[in-house]
Design a protein around this motif. Sequence first.
Motif, mmCIF file in Angstrom:
data_model
loop_
_atom_site.group_PDB
_atom_site.id
_atom_site.type_symbol
_atom_site.label_atom_id
_atom_site.label_comp_id
_atom_site.label_asym_id
_atom_site.label_seq_id
_atom_site.Cartn_x
_atom_site.Cartn_y
_atom_site.Cartn_z
ATOM 1 N N HIS A 121 0.809 -1.216 0.000
ATOM 2 C CA HIS A 121 0.000 0.000 0.000
ATOM 3 C C HIS A 121 0.845 1.270 0.000
ATOM 4 N N ASN A 122 0.420 2.203 -0.827
ATOM 5 C CA ASN A 122 0.996 3.542 -0.833
ATOM 6 C C ASN A 122 -0.021 4.453 -0.150
ATOM 7 N N PRO A 123 0.273 5.072 0.946
ATOM 8 C CA PRO A 123 1.600 5.424 1.450
ATOM 9 C C PRO A 123 2.074 4.619 2.659
ATOM 10 N N THR A 124 1.326 3.624 3.148
ATOM 11 C CA THR A 124 1.658 2.995 4.435
ATOM 12 C C THR A 124 2.625 1.825 4.348
ATOM 13 N N GLY A 125 2.714 1.175 3.200
ATOM 14 C CA GLY A 125 3.558 -0.008 3.075
ATOM 15 C C GLY A 125 2.881 -1.289 3.530
ATOM 16 N N ALA A 126 1.607 -1.216 3.925
ATOM 17 C CA ALA A 126 0.883 -2.421 4.361
ATOM 18 C C ALA A 126 0.862 -3.460 3.245
ATOM 19 N N THR A 127 0.924 -4.717 3.652
ATOM 20 C CA THR A 127 0.899 -5.805 2.679
ATOM 21 C C THR A 127 -0.285 -6.731 2.963
ATOM 22 N N VAL A 128 -0.577 -7.585 2.004
ATOM 23 C CA VAL A 128 -1.669 -8.546 2.135
ATOM 24 C C VAL A 128 -1.191 -9.905 1.627
ATOM 25 N N GLY A 129 -1.966 -10.927 1.938
ATOM 26 C CA GLY A 129 -1.669 -12.266 1.451
ATOM 27 C C GLY A 129 -2.660 -12.702 0.391
ATOM 28 N N VAL A 130 -2.480 -13.900 -0.112
ATOM 29 C CA VAL A 130 -3.352 -14.395 -1.173
ATOM 30 C C VAL A 130 -4.787 -14.591 -0.685
ATOM 31 N N ASP A 131 -4.990 -14.908 0.606
ATOM 32 C CA ASP A 131 -6.355 -15.047 1.126
ATOM 33 C C ASP A 131 -7.127 -13.742 1.003
ATOM 34 N N TYR A 132 -6.486 -12.631 1.350
ATOM 35 C CA TYR A 132 -7.114 -11.313 1.208
ATOM 36 C C TYR A 132 -7.489 -11.065 -0.251
ATOM 37 N N LEU A 133 -6.541 -11.311 -1.156
ATOM 38 C CA LEU A 133 -6.796 -11.059 -2.574
ATOM 39 C C LEU A 133 -7.946 -11.926 -3.093
ATOM 40 N N ALA A 134 -7.988 -13.180 -2.689
ATOM 41 C CA ALA A 134 -9.067 -14.077 -3.123
ATOM 42 C C ALA A 134 -10.423 -13.571 -2.637
ATOM 43 N N ARG A 135 -10.484 -13.055 -1.405
ATOM 44 C CA ARG A 135 -11.751 -12.490 -0.892
ATOM 45 C C ARG A 135 -12.210 -11.310 -1.734
ATOM 46 N N GLN A 136 -11.277 -10.442 -2.113
ATOM 47 C CA GLN A 136 -11.658 -9.255 -2.880
ATOM 48 C C GLN A 136 -12.153 -9.654 -4.279
ATOM 49 N N VAL A 137 -11.498 -10.626 -4.896
ATOM 50 C CA VAL A 137 -11.945 -11.111 -6.210
ATOM 51 C C VAL A 137 -13.350 -11.690 -6.089
ATOM 52 N N ARG A 138 -13.576 -12.484 -5.065
ATOM 53 C CA ARG A 138 -14.878 -13.122 -4.875
ATOM 54 C C ARG A 138 -16.001 -12.080 -4.714
ATOM 55 N N VAL A 139 -15.786 -11.084 -3.858
ATOM 56 C CA VAL A 139 -16.808 -10.051 -3.623
ATOM 57 C C VAL A 139 -17.005 -9.210 -4.882
ATOM 58 N N ALA A 140 -15.920 -8.824 -5.531
ATOM 59 C CA ALA A 140 -16.039 -8.010 -6.747
ATOM 60 C C ALA A 140 -16.847 -8.752 -7.813
ATOM 61 N N GLU A 192 7.063 -5.414 -6.349
ATOM 62 C CA GLU A 192 8.396 -6.001 -6.331
ATOM 63 C C GLU A 192 9.337 -5.315 -5.339
ATOM 64 N N ILE A 193 8.768 -4.506 -4.441
ATOM 65 C CA ILE A 193 9.551 -3.892 -3.370
ATOM 66 C C ILE A 193 9.019 -4.476 -2.061
ATOM 67 N N TRP A 194 9.829 -5.285 -1.399
ATOM 68 C CA TRP A 194 9.360 -5.954 -0.189
ATOM 69 C C TRP A 194 10.531 -6.204 0.742
ATOM 70 N N PHE A 195 10.206 -6.484 2.011
ATOM 71 C CA PHE A 195 11.239 -6.671 3.033
ATOM 72 C C PHE A 195 11.397 -8.128 3.447
ATOM 73 N N ASP A 196 10.294 -8.758 3.894
ATOM 74 C CA ASP A 196 10.428 -10.103 4.442
ATOM 75 C C ASP A 196 9.909 -11.209 3.534
ATOM 76 N N ARG A 197 8.990 -10.892 2.635
ATOM 77 C CA ARG A 197 8.477 -11.917 1.716
ATOM 78 C C ARG A 197 7.926 -11.229 0.470
ATOM 79 N N PRO A 198 7.970 -11.897 -0.670
ATOM 80 C CA PRO A 198 7.428 -11.293 -1.892
ATOM 81 C C PRO A 198 5.937 -11.005 -1.746
ATOM 82 N N ALA A 199 5.507 -9.913 -2.322
ATOM 83 C CA ALA A 199 4.090 -9.545 -2.298
ATOM 84 C C ALA A 199 3.358 -10.300 -3.409
#
Length: 178
Positions: free
Chosen positions: A87-106, A121-128
């Motif tokens: 996320h811009n500007p906070t840097g918050a990240t999400v996982g595949v479960d979050y993304l799947a929920r958004q696809v389902r609702v949309a 492609e900018i990440w610290f501990d794990r790929p986004a």
Amino acid sequence: DRQVLPSAGSKEAIFHLPLAVVDPDAPKRAVLWGDPGYPFYDRGTRFAGGISDPVGLTAGDGWRLELGALAPARLERAAVAWINYPHNPTGATVGVDYLARQVRVAREYGILLCSDECYQEIWFDRPAPSVLEVCGADLTGVLSFVSLSKRSGMTGYRAGAMIGDPELIRRLRLLRPN
């Protein structure tokens, strides 16, 4: 040829998308986006005659726009929903479960889900993850927006792409030369 369309960076693509998908006279013309967020979600929507509908994000919700938490009436008015992770500007990240929920609702509400992945492609501990990872072979109603600007320090080069739903890519391919 059917699922990828190069763009002059992600800003141009994000700003112009509503011109191809938002009908300013339709009841379903709102565009949801997380606030704080990239101002071009709002600007492109208003330029196209749509209704900008920012969703307030907070640290308490992890800076995540959860479509399923919105009122059904709000979702029924939406033509497009923007997500942006990291996320811009906070840097918050999400996982595949979050993304799947958004696809389902949309998909349930007939909302085009657009994922601004310019920081993917900018990440610290794990790929986004990308929203495309949770769609499998069915990219219907989903577009990912990518940019080389952030990951490669190439902001002046304006290189990006829209990736996803072949029918939407076809429509965008017709719009872009004009």
